[in-house]
Design an enzyme around this catalytic site. Structure first.
Site, PDB file in Angstrom:
ATOM      1  N   ASP A  18      64.063  22.560  49.646  1.00  0.00           N
ATOM      2  CA  ASP A  18      64.177  23.319  50.725  1.00  0.00           C
ATOM      3  C   ASP A  18      63.002  22.956  51.683  1.00  0.00           C
ATOM      4  O   ASP A  18      62.048  22.458  51.058  1.00  0.00           O
ATOM      5  CB  ASP A  18      64.603  24.912  50.408  1.00  0.00           C
ATOM      6  CG  ASP A  18      65.327  25.739  51.687  1.00  0.00           C
ATOM      7  OD1 ASP A  18      64.909  25.225  52.771  1.00  0.00           O
ATOM      8  OD2 ASP A  18      65.701  26.515  51.207  1.00  0.00           O
TER       9      ASP A  18
HETATM   10  C1  BGC Z   1      66.643  27.355  54.442  1.00  0.00           C
HETATM   11  C2  BGC Z   1      67.664  26.373  54.172  1.00  0.00           C
HETATM   12  C3  BGC Z   1      67.803  25.352  55.336  1.00  0.00           C
HETATM   13  C4  BGC Z   1      66.535  24.858  55.627  1.00  0.00           C
HETATM   14  C5  BGC Z   1      66.857  23.720  56.630  1.00  0.00           C
HETATM   15  C6  BGC Z   1      65.212  26.661  55.333  1.00  0.00           C
HETATM   16  O1  BGC Z   1      64.457  27.569  55.579  1.00  0.00           O
HETATM   17  O2  BGC Z   1      66.283  28.017  53.488  1.00  0.00           O
HETATM   18  O3  BGC Z   1      68.786  26.986  53.930  1.00  0.00           O
HETATM   19  O4  BGC Z   1      68.859  24.483  54.911  1.00  0.00           O
HETATM   20  O5  BGC Z   1      65.688  25.674  56.230  1.00  0.00           O
HETATM   21  O6  BGC Z   1      66.966  24.206  58.015  1.00  0.00           O
END
Ligand code: BGC
Length: 764
Positions: free
Chosen positions: A284
């Site tokens: 993530d």
């Molecule tokens: C979130 C994810 C997301 C990623 C990219 C993160 O902060 O937890 O769900 O896919 O950002 O945008």
């Protein structure tokens, strides 16, 4: 599989063969040769470059990213969503980097791209898998037409604590329902062949247990035994993988003391070895670097080593892999085979996406570009309206307040009545709020103009300085009316006085149900609650329309409203869809995918509770039973609940046999009658219970549902097949499921508290 090969030998379609083989977890000989050859020509730095996913932004200005692309230091990109921009970045990679390896472009396409569909909870409320599939297919078409290859979706974290703001993105509290939606969306995003120009690779997230953070706090640790993980939380991720999801995103939280991003049990033993997942594992955002704050790494270098050793292939915006993996290998502290393995997975993903055949497969030719990325002709309004109106859940409708008379004078009040941004919900970065239909607009369109409609803001979202500060800082679209609350309310009351009916549109701004937006209270914010109080005191019929991204505690408003309609955040066509239901052009058909608590102190609250040794009888609660003595037991609205404009009754439930053979099945059925005056539909739900087992089993579990549509007075028998696989569970911490002989109970009803049990025996 052999069939696909034979066909391909004839027609020479290597791409098809490779995709088919990948879906079953292997590389085709052609792909293996291609990847072997490419990897043999790559330097260590170039391999590490493939593991780096970045987005252009303040910490990564465009020029710097372009230089890194040319140097082979970037493998994937995030958050570039315009086709021309994607094409240009791709050109830099293909024409100017040493090996010309194409980039893959990702974005969070959760519930639509240019056209927004309802948020996850809304999609789940449809209890309609074809409608959910339609939303996913449209999203994939629009996103790939923007040049995107990959979506970070579906988000299938089970949400049982609505204090957690990201519950909005998922599909509710139920494992079985979420797993069905998970596989439906993966198939819809990816299509039959990942290499197709309109196929969008799914990255299921957040693996694992992101929804189980302590106290509903975002990013908080998840603590539970492995049996419960397997039983409740893991099946939806597994379902996505079983239908071929190309990627998995790792959760931000820790699990039993080990952050998911460094968790070898999770990523290696379970995901790779036990489940046989062969696709790509992506961290993530910033999660590898966060291993330092978690307290398992001293610095970014150690974090990088832990993550790659655990099995994280791609580093999303952490700046850990790029700067550090090379040094670790150079000093002999990291096995270079781990880099090869991860790089091969990235390249295999690009191969499956068809990017080596044509790097511009999705970004296309400039001659084919739309006039503008947000050109209205690109929207799928019909589809969005169709799905949105199925997502609305009618929670109360006394004295047939709804449907409304189209000619009635309506006072439309509340901070969400005219909002175009909120109705889109979170993760809607590629959509334009100006193209969204507010409820005000929807009502006006349905009546051919604004005549007879009056409007008042009535209240700001909140008057609490902490909340106002949060909203105005992080949700720039939220505007606070500086006039005193009493003045705003008086204006609404005056509008109500001149109207036949009041429609109050209240709830949360979309930024209140988003990432990092946990709440400690789930009441309607006090300013809005006071507005509803004031409207009730006018004595006018009161329709409360809720827009929110989580169950709220609504005991007071549920008592005050004549009609209560949960609309979540319904997307681009939200206003039209809600108006369709309010005027009776479309029957409300949604059902809750999550229980609504009465008070926040009841959380976590969900229907599939495991019994205690001192269960509570709601009619005679007594002492020494498992309950809160200061609140009536159970939810305000149960899981599976929802009303229509007609009434159904269920009678004569039947089992085709009292005995279920080990290798057979039996039929459970119930008679359904439309007792009302309108044609309508209901969702009949099948729940099972294993009252005596080697471990304690939930009081019920959803195992199926069917929608029936009937004319007034019409009746039909709805039938479900039950087979022993539906009785399987995990008796221990390991991967083995058991189906234990004994008595079982079946419930057929219209929600999780409905229906009397029928029992049958599964023979040893
Ligand atoms: C979130 C994810 C997301 C990623 C990219 C993160 O902060 O937890 O769900 O896919 O950002 O945008």
């Amino acid at each position: 599989m052999r069939k696909a090969w034979q066909l391909c030998m004839v027609v020479g379609c290597l791409a098809l063969a490779s995709t088919q083989l990948r879906a079953s977890g292997g590389e085709s000989p052609g792909e293996a040769r291609f990847l072997d050859d490419l990897l043999a020509r790559m330097t260590l730095e170039e391999k590490i470059g493939q593991l780096v996913l970045v987005s252009i932004g303040p910490s990564h200005p465009r020029d710097q990213v372009v230089s890194s692309i040319i140097e082979g230091k970037v493998g994937m990109m995030l958050n570039t969503v315009v086709r021309e921009d994607i094409r240009e970045l791709q050109r830099q990679a293909v024409e100017h980097s040493r090996l010309g390896i194409p980039l893959a472009f990702a974005f969070d396409v959760l519930h639509g791209q240019r056209t927004l569909f309802p948020i996850g909870l809304g999609l789940a409320s449809t209890w309609d898998l074809p409608a959910i599939a339609l939303s996913g297919r449209v999203a994939a078409r629009e996103a790939t037409a923007d040049g995107l290859d990959i979506t970070f979706a579906p988000m299938v974290d089970i949400g049982r604590d609505p204090r957690w703001g990201r519950m909005s993105e998922g599909f509710g509290e139920d494992t079985w329902l979420t797993a069905r939606i998970s596989e439906t969306l993966v198939e819809a995003f990816q299509g039959d062949d990942l290499a197709s120009p309109d196929s969008l690779m799914a990255v299921v997230k957040h693996f694992a247990l992101y929804g189980a953070g302590e106290g509903g706090r975002d990013y908080a640790p998840a603590e539970m035994g492995r049996r419960q993980m397997r039983e409740v939380h893991l099946p939806p991720y597994r379902a996505a993988i079983d239908v071929g999801a190309g990627g998995v995103m790792v959760a931000l939280n820790s699990i039993d003391g080990m952050p998911a991003t460094a968790n070898r049990w999770l990523l290696d033993d379970l995901l790779r070895d036990e489940w046989g997942f062969r696709g790509l594992v992506i961290s993530d955002h910033g999660a590898i670097g966060e291993l330092i704050s978690h307290g398992v790494a001293a610095d970014a270098e150690q974090a990088a080593r832990l993550a790659i050793q655990a099995g994280v292939d791609v580093d999303m915006n952490s700046e850990a892999y790029g700067p550090h993996l090379g040094g670790l290998v150079g000093r002999g502290e990291l096995d270079p085979a781990l880099i090869d393995r991860a790089a091969r997975r990235v390249l295999a993903t690009k191969y499956a996406l068809g990017l080596f055949d044509d790097p511009y497969r999705r970004s296309g030719l400039s001659a084919e570009d739309a006039l503008a990325f947000d050109d209205p002709s690109r929207l799928h309004r019909l589809e969005a309206r169709e799905v949105a109106r199925r997502s609305l859940v009618l929670l109360k409708n006394q004295r047939e307040t709804l449907p409304l008379d189209r000619k009635a004078r309506i006072a439309v009040v509340g901070p969400l009545a005219k909002s175009q941004a909120d109705v889109l919900g979170s993760w809607s970065g590629a959509a334009s709020p100006a193209q969204a239909v507010s409820l005000w607009q929807g009502l006006a369109d349905a009546r051919g103009g604004e005549e007879g409609l009056s409007y008042a803001l009535g209240a700001n979202f909140s008057d609490d300085p902490l909340v106002v500060d949060y909203l105005t800082t992080y949700s720039p679209e939220v505007k606070i009316d500086p006039r005193p609350a009493q003045v705003l309310r008086d204006e609404a009351v005056a509008a109500a006085g001149d109207a036949d009916v009041v429609v109050a549109v209240v709830g949360e701004s979309r930024g209140m149900s988003d990432e990092s937006s946990s709440r400690s209270e789930l009441d309607l914010p006090a300013a809005q609650a006071a507005l509803v109080d004031a409207l009730e005191s006018t004595g006018k019929p009161l329709v409360v329309i809720l827009m929110n991204g989580r169950p709220l505690t609504l005991e007071r408003q549920a008592g005050q409203a004549d009609a209560l309609l949960e609309t979540w955040f319904a997307g681009t066509e939200g206003g039209h869809a809600i108006a369709d239901v309010l005027f009776g052009d479309f029957e409300p058909v949604g059902r809750l995918p999550v229980s609504f608590p009465r008070r926040v102190g009841q959380l976590p609250l969900y229907y599939a509770l495991v019994p205690t040794g001192r269960p509570v009888d709601p009619l005679h609660p007594g002492k020494f039973t498992s309950r809160y003595f200061d609140v009536a037991g159970g939810p305000l609205f149960p899981f599976g609940f929802g009303l229509g404009y007609t009434d159904f009754s269920l009678s004569n439930p039947r089992l085709s046999s009292r005995v279920l053979p080990r290798d057979g099945r039996l039929e459970a059925s119930v008679e359904v009658i439309n007792q009302g005056k309108r044609r309508g539909s209901t969702v009949i739900q099948l729940y099972l219970r294993d009252p005596v087992a080697s471990v304690t089993r939930p009081v019920r579990e959803l195992e199926g549902f069917k929608r029936v549509t009937l004319d007034p007075g019409e009746r039909t028998r709805v039938e479900f097949s039950i087979d022993p696989s539906m009785l399987a569970f995990y008796p221990g911490e390991g991967p083995l499921e058991a189906i234990e002989a004994g008595e079982f109970e079946v419930f057929l009803g219209q929600h999780a508290e409905d229906g009397e049990p029928l029992s049958f025996t599964l023979r040893p």
